[in-house]
Design a protein around this motif. Structure first.
Motif, mmCIF file in Angstrom:
data_model
loop_
_atom_site.group_PDB
_atom_site.id
_atom_site.type_symbol
_atom_site.label_atom_id
_atom_site.label_comp_id
_atom_site.label_asym_id
_atom_site.label_seq_id
_atom_site.Cartn_x
_atom_site.Cartn_y
_atom_site.Cartn_z
ATOM 1 N N THR A 3 0.855 -1.179 0.000
ATOM 2 C CA THR A 3 0.000 0.000 0.000
ATOM 3 C C THR A 3 0.891 1.228 0.000
ATOM 4 O O THR A 3 1.791 1.352 0.828
ATOM 5 N N LEU A 4 0.660 2.121 -0.966
ATOM 6 C CA LEU A 4 1.440 3.353 -1.078
ATOM 7 C C LEU A 4 0.525 4.535 -0.811
ATOM 8 O O LEU A 4 -0.664 4.504 -1.111
ATOM 9 N N THR A 5 1.076 5.595 -0.232
ATOM 10 C CA THR A 5 0.308 6.796 0.068
ATOM 11 C C THR A 5 0.657 7.881 -0.943
ATOM 12 O O THR A 5 1.833 8.107 -1.241
ATOM 13 N N THR A 7 1.037 11.714 -1.955
ATOM 14 C CA THR A 7 1.251 13.003 -1.290
ATOM 15 C C THR A 7 0.363 14.073 -1.918
ATOM 16 O O THR A 7 -0.277 13.839 -2.947
ATOM 17 N N ILE A 12 4.262 9.339 -5.054
ATOM 18 C CA ILE A 12 4.277 8.175 -4.177
ATOM 19 C C ILE A 12 5.730 7.790 -3.916
ATOM 20 O O ILE A 12 6.619 8.136 -4.684
#
Length: 84
Positions: A3-5, A7, A12
Motif C-alpha cells: 500500500t502506497l500513500t 502526497t 508516491i
C-alpha cells in the motif's frame, strides 16, 4: 500487496523491497505502463549506455554465435583478393 500513500503533490514513494524486487538502484529508471483494465505495470527500464560503452553489442544477434577475429580476418583477406 503493498500500500502506497499519495502526497499532496501527487507523488508516491516506492518501498525498498519493491525496488529490490525490480532490481533497480538509485539513479536507475522505472517504466510505468497503464493497462486498459485500470492496472499499472512497473518494470525496471533497460540501462542506457553512454560513451564508448554504447556501441558494444549493438550488432549482437542472440540467435547467432559470435564471429572470431580469425574468421573476420579471413573474410577481409578473401575480399581483398577478390574471392568475395
Amino acid at each position: 500487496m503493498q500500500t502506497l500513500t499519495v502526497t499532496s503533490k501527487g507523488q508516491i514513494t516506492v518501498k525498498k523491497e519493491v525496488l529490490r524486487h525490480l532490481g533497480v538502484k538509485p539513479g536507475d529508471k522505472i517504466l510505468l505502463d497503464l493497462a486498459p483494465d485500470g492496472n499499472v505495470v512497473l518494470k525496471a527500464a533497460p540501462h542506457e549506455r553512454h560513451g564508448i560503452e554504447a556501441i558494444f553489442g549493438i550488432f549482437h544477434d542472440p540467435g547467432r554465435a559470435p564471429v572470431s577475429v580469425e574468421d573476420m580476418n579471413k573474410v577481409i583477406a578473401d575480399a581483398w583478393a577478390g574471392k568475395r
